[in-house]
Design a protein around this motif. Structure first.
Motif, short mmCIF file in Angstrom:
data_model
loop_
_atom_site.label_atom_id
_atom_site.label_comp_id
_atom_site.label_asym_id
_atom_site.label_seq_id
_atom_site.Cartn_x
_atom_site.Cartn_y
_atom_site.Cartn_z
N VAL A 1 0.86 -1.19 0.00
CA VAL A 1 0.00 0.00 0.00
C VAL A 1 0.89 1.23 0.00
N THR A 2 0.59 2.17 -0.89
CA THR A 2 1.39 3.38 -1.02
C THR A 2 0.53 4.63 -0.88
N GLN A 3 1.08 5.67 -0.31
CA GLN A 3 0.43 6.98 -0.34
C GLN A 3 0.32 7.41 -1.80
N CYS A 4 -0.88 7.78 -2.24
CA CYS A 4 -1.07 8.08 -3.67
C CYS A 4 -2.00 9.26 -3.91
N GLU A 5 -1.86 10.30 -3.11
CA GLU A 5 -2.38 11.63 -3.42
C GLU A 5 -3.91 11.74 -3.38
N SER A 6 -4.41 12.89 -3.82
CA SER A 6 -5.82 13.27 -3.68
C SER A 6 -6.59 13.10 -4.98
N ILE A 7 -7.77 12.49 -4.90
CA ILE A 7 -8.62 12.36 -6.09
C ILE A 7 -9.13 13.71 -6.57
N HIS A 8 -9.12 14.71 -5.71
CA HIS A 8 -9.55 16.04 -6.13
C HIS A 8 -8.47 16.78 -6.90
N LEU A 9 -7.21 16.62 -6.50
CA LEU A 9 -6.14 17.47 -7.02
C LEU A 9 -5.15 16.75 -7.92
N ILE B 1 -6.88 12.28 1.08
CA ILE B 1 -5.64 11.67 0.63
C ILE B 1 -5.94 10.19 0.36
N GLY B 2 -5.29 9.63 -0.66
CA GLY B 2 -5.62 8.26 -1.05
C GLY B 2 -4.42 7.34 -1.08
N PHE B 3 -4.70 6.06 -1.33
CA PHE B 3 -3.70 5.02 -1.28
C PHE B 3 -3.89 4.05 -2.44
N MET B 4 -2.79 3.61 -3.03
CA MET B 4 -2.83 2.55 -4.03
C MET B 4 -2.55 1.23 -3.32
N CYS B 5 -3.44 0.29 -3.48
CA CYS B 5 -3.31 -1.03 -2.87
C CYS B 5 -2.98 -2.03 -3.97
N CYS B 6 -1.82 -2.66 -3.88
CA CYS B 6 -1.34 -3.60 -4.90
C CYS B 6 -1.06 -4.94 -4.23
N SER B 7 -1.62 -6.01 -4.77
CA SER B 7 -1.54 -7.30 -4.10
C SER B 7 -1.15 -8.41 -5.06
N ARG B 8 -0.34 -9.32 -4.58
CA ARG B 8 0.01 -10.50 -5.36
C ARG B 8 -1.07 -11.57 -5.27
#
Length: 299
Positions: free
Chosen positions: A209-217, A251-258
């Motif tokens: 999981v990574t910090q991945c910024e704002s859906i607004h901006l 603020i949002g997050f990218m969730c990447c899973s194997r």
């Protein structure tokens, strides 16, 4: 408090209204936020100095508790940090069935590792933070977060996070990237090679999981990361949290899973026994992945 020329450099503003005493404000100067900024009234400057890498300040604010600022950009306030730290941690750690070894990249304030340590299956937490001075400042001035560094399960490394993951294949159950914005040194953490190296650093069923910024901006940033992440990981998703002191309040997050799906596989029973939570609930876990209409198609 005596005002100095350095205060102008870090975004201080002093207002003198008729019949009122001087008041001291911090103005967040981030240019990455499409012209948005916030101003926070502060009572005291607990520390303010330059490390090898950046300018570090901790303020005592009037209403938001203590506040960490790096290079004139708000990193956190005690008032709303739980909304960020609980969501970046508990979504992946309650999705993975038994997280034992966890890596946190960035997160020198200690809030992310504090939340990781609430999971009884966790035996080892590695924190890779570029700037040791951030950890020192938070240990001295924000113990509500940095107390986690005293736990014997935590081992801190002070080096480049991108290089760190490249050298540790198949090492971690969960990797959490609690990073700054994709400007300056933080840019590499939003690029394809780093995501590929994290994939290699995961065990066969690991998650990132990574910090991945704002859906607004920052929709272009999110779309760019999603485009290459879905070519590397079998499952990806984007979710968000509400943090009033960040630009746009989101603020949002990218969730990447194997392997595991954060909606299908998360363990609600484990979620219900977590203690000392201020924001996270199983209901918020599910709802956080529901994006508004304007953000459809980003991931």
């Amino acid at each position: 408090m005596t005002q100095t020329t350095s205060e102008k450099h870090v975004g201080f503003k002093v207002d003198e209204a008729a019949g009122q005493a001087l008041s001291l404000w911090f103005n967040d100067s981030i240019e990455f936020a499409h012209g948005c900024r916030i101003s926070v009234r502060i009572k005291d400057v607990l520390c303010h100095y330059r490390s090898r890498f950046q300018e570090i300040a901790v303020f005592e604010t009037e209403r938001l508790g203590r506040m960490l600022v790096l290079d004139n950009i708000t990193m956190l306030t005690e008032f709303d940090e739980a909304a960020y730290h609980e969501m970046i941690v508990h979504v992946p750690l309650l999705t993975h069935p038994r997280p034992v070894k966890v890596l946190v990249i960035g997160g020198g304030d200690g809030g992310t590792i504090r939340e990781v340590l609430k999971h009884p299956s966790v035996e080892e937490v590695h924190l890779c933070e570029l700037d040791e001075e951030v950890v020192k400042a938070c240990r001295a001035h924000i113990p509500s977060l940095a107390c986690a560094f005293d736990d014997p399960r935590v081992k801190a490394y002070y080096e480049d996070g991108a290089k760190f993951v490249k050298e540790r294949p198949a090492a971690y159950d969960v990797i959490i990237v609690d990073s700054t914005d994709p400007i300056g040194p933080g840019q590499v953490l939003f690029q394809r090679p780093f995501y590929a190296d994290m994939y290699s650093a995961l065990k066969e069923d690991g998650m990132v999981v990574t910090q991945c910024e704002s859906i607004h901006l920052h929709r272009e940033v999110i779309r760019g990361v999603a485009d290459f992440a879905k070519e590397i990981y079998p499952r990806i998703g984007y979710y968000y949290t509400l943090v009033p002191t960040y630009p746009s309040g989101v603020i949002g997050f990218m969730c990447c899973s194997r392997r595991y799906d954060p909606l299908r596989d998360f363990d609600e029973k484990r979620a219900e026994v977590l203690t000392d939570l201020r924001y996270y609930t199983p209901e918020i876990h599910r709802a956080a992945f529901v994006l508004p209409r304007f953000a459809h198609g980003l991931v």
